[in-house]
Motif scaffolding. Structure first.
Motif, short mmCIF file in Angstrom:
data_model
loop_
_atom_site.label_atom_id
_atom_site.label_comp_id
_atom_site.label_asym_id
_atom_site.label_seq_id
_atom_site.Cartn_x
_atom_site.Cartn_y
_atom_site.Cartn_z
N THR A 158 93.12 -4.53 -26.75
CA THR A 158 94.53 -4.79 -26.42
C THR A 158 94.95 -3.96 -25.20
O THR A 158 95.62 -4.46 -24.29
CB THR A 158 95.42 -4.46 -27.63
N ASP B 177 95.11 -12.19 -26.64
CA ASP B 177 94.82 -11.15 -27.63
C ASP B 177 94.67 -11.77 -29.01
O ASP B 177 95.65 -12.11 -29.66
CB ASP B 177 95.95 -10.11 -27.62
N GLU B 178 93.45 -11.94 -29.44
CA GLU B 178 93.14 -12.51 -30.74
C GLU B 178 94.00 -13.72 -31.05
O GLU B 178 94.76 -13.74 -32.01
CB GLU B 178 93.32 -11.44 -31.83
#
Ligand SMILES: Nc1ncnc2c1ncn2[C@@H]1O[C@H](COP(=O)(O)OP(=O)(O)OP(=O)(O)O)[C@@H](O)[C@H]1O
Ligand SMILES: [Mg+2]
Lengths: 244, 237
Positions: B46, B162-163
């Motif tokens: 992140t 992000d994911e």
């Protein structure tokens, strides 16, 4: 001075009723002197809020979004200012604005401008404190999403203010409610001049000291209704401001 | 991309307190290519994505612009111009889906032209029925689609994800995947942080892994050798 204050006639419930009725009559007959006082109150406090809000909310934003040395100190100073009595704020400005004071040349003492200044000083810490907590409660991703989608810092700032609008409205209403009802600073800085700097709270103070309760009660009613309305809105906005 | 189709990052360093999260990380992204970024929890994925979006300040970074060294303010501006970061849990502005999409469009267009673009994005992400729905009340998968459609309207040259599938069911994952494929064929460079490369079988061109602050390139071969019987593996024709 105190001993010269006429004692209100409390023997008869009657007299309170009569005075209240007289007050209502004054209000609804459109008594021009009364409505002028009300208008002055709203004008002075409205201008004070309009002038104080942008810088206060900017400070609130900086406190909520930036880390810098002295930030905590600023927050505690602001909390302290929140509880300074209005008369003390009035006195401080009085000294600054009085003829021998450092700002004496401006010749502002006993003008509406002086009252506005006093009310700005009173409203500012409230706006900062409540604005700060409203903006702090706003999700940080709001700012980041705005920025990464290409918003300029200014647009992103407007966006998070929009996201936090209920909390910010609550701040404005609370500050307005505080300054429109305060008597100390207005009395010292405005001087309670009829047709010019006499507003609702200073008029109430004066009329009651003269034993003229009808006008005092009429103006008191106006403040009461105003307080009720502001609180209703405040609750409405604070309810909406809760995170879902 | 900045100048060419390649975007190079050198000497990216970032620490928090005593922890060196990113330690002289160097890599490049290419237009139309997707890099998978893996790593354990707390590895710094992140952090890396946020730095590339200009949302977080690194200790040092050099990006290739065909110019001399730039200070962070310039780098940040460049990154914000070219890259777009999508949060793991997308943020929806208070308002309708329509409003949220409109946010990504510059203010210069006429009202009609704006709405035309919004409509295209609604169609693209299959959100037409939801255009007037309050965005904050959408499901996770729907928010993900709004967030991708918003990004699509911005047409970034670099998309930082992000994911993006962490909280989605299989159906939403497949939808997300096909939207990401559309980005890819438009030439967007993507850096995608995820724990599960098998969510994106057809998408990934290169696999980067963050470990102890270092970025390790994992061979393409290794990626292919992942268990193909994984339930999320979807072969593409
Ligand atoms: N603002 C911050 N202040 C201090 N430490 C931070 C901050 N942000 C991140 N960290 C630390 O940096 C490290 C990397 O965090 P990061 O969120 O980038 O990891 P991640 O790879 O995304 O993890 P995950 O897989 O759990 O999402 C962690 O040890 C984290 O605690
Ligand atoms: Mg993470």
């Amino acid at each position: 001075m105190l001993e010269s204050l006429p004692q209100p006639n409390t023997d008869h419930m009657d007299s309170l009723t009569t005075t209240t009725l007289a007050a209502l009559e004054l209000l609804f007959s459109g008594n021009s002197e009364l409505w002028e006082i009300i208008a002055i109150s709203f004008r002075v406090s409205g201008v004070a809020i309009l002038v104080a809000s942008p810088p206060a909310l900017l400070v609130a934003f900086i406190l909520a979004y930036y880390q810098f040395p002295g930030r905590r100190l600023l927050i505690s100073i602001n909390s302290t200012l929140l509880s300074v009595p209005a008369v003390v704020v009035g006195l401080t400005l009085f000294i600054l604005l009085s003829r021998q004071g450092p700002l004496g040349e401006w010749k502002l003492l006993f003008t509406q401008t002086a009252m506005v200044l006093g009310q700005i000083a009173l409203a500012f810490p409230i706006l900062v404190a409540m604005g700060h907590s409203a903006l702090q409660a706003c999700d940080r991703r709001a700012w980041e999403t705005a920025r990464t989608l290409g918003a300029t810092p200014l647009r992103a700032l407007i966006t998070i203010m929009r996201e936090a609008r209920f909390g910010l409205m609550a701040a404005l209403l609370a500050a307005f409610g505080r300054i429109i009802a305060e008597v100390g600073a207005s009395m010292m800085l405005g001087g309670n001049i009829l047709h010019y700097t006499r507003n609702i709270p200073t008029a109430i103070a004066l009329e009651s000291s003269k034993g003229e309760f009808a006008q005092g009660i009429a103006l008191g009613l106006v403040l009461l209704i105003l307080a009720f309305t502001l609180n209703a809105f405040l609750q409405h906005f604070q309810g909406k401001g809760q995170p879902a | 991309m900045t100048t060419a189709d390649q975007f190079n990052v050198h000497y990216l360093k970032k620490h928090y307190a005593k922890r060196q999260v990113l330690d002289e990380v160097t890599f490049s992204l290419q237009a139309g290519q997707t890099h998978l970024l893996s790593g354990d929890n707390g590895a710094g994925k992140t952090t890396l994505l946020r730095i590339l979006a200009g949302l977080e300040k690194p200790d040092s970074i050099q990006i290739d612009l065909g110019m001399g060294p730039l200070n962070w303010r310039h780098v940040k501006k460049t990154l914000q111009q070219h890259a777009l970061y999508l949060h793991q849990h997308p943020y929806m502005f208070d308002g309708t889906v329509n409003y949220n999409l409109g946010y990504a469009i510059g203010a210069k267009l006429t009202k009609r032209e704006r709405q035309r673009q919004i409509d295209k994005a609604l169609e693209w992400a299959d959100l037409k029925q939801l255009s007037q729905a309050p965005a904050k009340s959408l499901s996770g998968g729907e928010k993900q689609r709004v967030s991708l459609a918003r990004a699509w309207l911005k047409r970034p040259s670099i998309l930082l994800l992000d994911e993006p599938t962490s909280n989605l069911d299989q159906e939403s994952r497949h939808r997300t995947l096909s939207l990401l494929e559309a980005f890819k064929s438009n030439g967007t460079a993507m850096l995608l942080a995820s724990h599960d490369p098998m969510h994106f079988p057809s998408l990934i061109d290169q696999h980067l892994r963050l470990d102890q602050g270092k970025l390790i390139r994992i061979d393409n071969q290794n990626l292919i050798e992942f268990d193909q019987t994984h339930p999320n593996f979807r072969s593409t024709a």
